[in-house]
Design a protein around this motif. Structure first.
Motif, PDB file in Angstrom:
ATOM      1  N   UNK A 275       0.809  -1.188  -0.043  1.00 50.25           N
ATOM      2  CA  UNK A 275      -0.170   0.085   0.085  1.00 50.25           C
ATOM      3  C   UNK A 275       1.267   1.351  -0.123  1.00 50.25           C
ATOM      4  N   UNK A 276       1.225   1.992  -1.145  1.00 42.29           N
ATOM      5  CA  UNK A 276       1.544   3.218  -0.922  1.00 42.29           C
ATOM      6  C   UNK A 276       0.851   4.713  -0.668  1.00 42.29           C
TER       7      UNK A 276
ATOM      8  N   UNK B 163      -5.622   2.688  -1.384  1.00 42.52           N
ATOM      9  CA  UNK B 163      -5.973   1.324  -0.512  1.00 42.52           C
ATOM     10  C   UNK B 163      -6.420   0.298  -1.164  1.00 42.52           C
ATOM     11  N   UNK B 164      -6.660  -0.261  -0.722  1.00 38.04           N
ATOM     12  CA  UNK B 164      -6.757  -2.389  -1.078  1.00 38.04           C
ATOM     13  C   UNK B 164      -8.062  -2.813  -0.879  1.00 38.04           C
TER      14      UNK B 164
ATOM     15  N   UNK C 255      -0.480   4.252  10.443  1.00 33.16           N
ATOM     16  CA  UNK C 255      -1.315   5.070   9.377  1.00 33.16           C
ATOM     17  C   UNK C 255      -2.245   4.240   8.543  1.00 33.16           C
ATOM     18  N   UNK C 256      -2.457   3.106   8.614  1.00 35.36           N
ATOM     19  CA  UNK C 256      -3.254   2.109   8.464  1.00 35.36           C
ATOM     20  C   UNK C 256      -4.348   2.333   8.896  1.00 35.36           C
ATOM     21  N   UNK C 257      -5.747   1.784   8.356  1.00 33.70           N
ATOM     22  CA  UNK C 257      -7.116   2.187   8.806  1.00 33.70           C
ATOM     23  C   UNK C 257      -7.959   1.379   7.733  1.00 33.70           C
ATOM     24  N   UNK C 258      -9.272   0.821   8.119  1.00 27.02           N
ATOM     25  CA  UNK C 258      -9.993   0.617   7.580  1.00 27.02           C
ATOM     26  C   UNK C 258     -10.957   1.325   6.467  1.00 27.02           C
ATOM     27  N   UNK C 259     -11.633   1.620   5.489  1.00 25.85           N
ATOM     28  CA  UNK C 259     -12.432   2.381   4.612  1.00 25.85           C
ATOM     29  C   UNK C 259     -13.368   1.489   5.095  1.00 25.85           C
TER      30      UNK C 259
ATOM     31  N   UNK D 150     -11.946  -3.385   3.625  1.00 23.72           N
ATOM     32  CA  UNK D 150     -10.369  -2.772   2.188  1.00 23.72           C
ATOM     33  C   UNK D 150      -9.461  -1.893   3.050  1.00 23.72           C
ATOM     34  N   UNK D 151      -8.565  -1.911   3.325  1.00 28.32           N
ATOM     35  CA  UNK D 151      -7.537  -0.684   4.004  1.00 28.32           C
ATOM     36  C   UNK D 151      -7.061  -0.127   3.031  1.00 28.32           C
ATOM     37  N   UNK D 152      -5.804   1.401   3.825  1.00 26.48           N
ATOM     38  CA  UNK D 152      -5.671   2.201   3.351  1.00 26.48           C
ATOM     39  C   UNK D 152      -4.325   2.897   3.986  1.00 26.48           C
ATOM     40  N   UNK D 153      -3.523   3.324   3.554  1.00 28.05           N
ATOM     41  CA  UNK D 153      -3.243   3.664   3.553  1.00 28.05           C
ATOM     42  C   UNK D 153      -2.512   5.798   3.583  1.00 28.05           C
TER      43      UNK D 153
END
Length: 149
Positions: free
Chosen positions: A42-43, A47-48, A77-81, A98-101
């Motif tokens: 995850x850049x 998100x992925x 700083x990794x969270x779920x959208x 759904x993870x977001x950086x």
């Protein structure tokens, strides 16, 4: 004291072989830790939808909420959208997270790494009734930030 657990059927998918099933890390934990079934980079800002390698059958009257892990959020700083995400009782596909950086560095998600928590919850159905007016309250129509003064 916990209530009696609900039964949630789980089907492991081929790419989930060898991975731990969702589990409560402690007896007081509200959520079951779930792990990634794939490697993903995850850049920052990316998100992925990360595969977990399983599907579930949730009983009617329940949902399963997908929530972030606090350690990943604080440290990287990794969270779920779409938090909490809802898995509906009639969904039978693979569970994906759904993870977001939100951090400033790329983050490597590794197969088998804990990425989120699953929290079963009861669902109350609602019956909407259209009316001409709503009852008055002290807050009224005050919106965002209106109660913090």
């Amino acid at each position: 004291m916990r209530s009696e657990p609900i039964r949630i059927a789980l089907r492991r998918l081929p790419h989930g072989e060898g991975l731990p099933l969702p589990v409560y890390a402690t007896t007081g934990a509200a959520g079951m830790d779930v792990v990634a079934a794939e490697d993903v980079t995850l850049a920052p800002g990316a998100r992925a939808a990360v595969a977990t390698g399983f599907a579930i059958a949730i009983p009617d009257g329940f949902e399963v909420q997908v929530r972030p892990r606090s350690g990943l959020a604080l440290k990287h700083g990794i969270t779920c959208l779409n938090t909490p995400g809802t898995i509906d009782a009639d969904y039978r596909g693979e569970i994906k997270v759904i993870l977001a950086n939100l951090g400033s560095e790329p983050f490597e998600v590794r197969r088998g790494e804990r990425i989120a928590q699953l929290v079963p919850a009861a669902v109350t159905a609602a019956a909407l009734v259209e009316v001409d007016a709503l009852d008055d309250t002290i807050r009224g129509a005050g919106g965002f930030g209106s109660t913090g003064r």
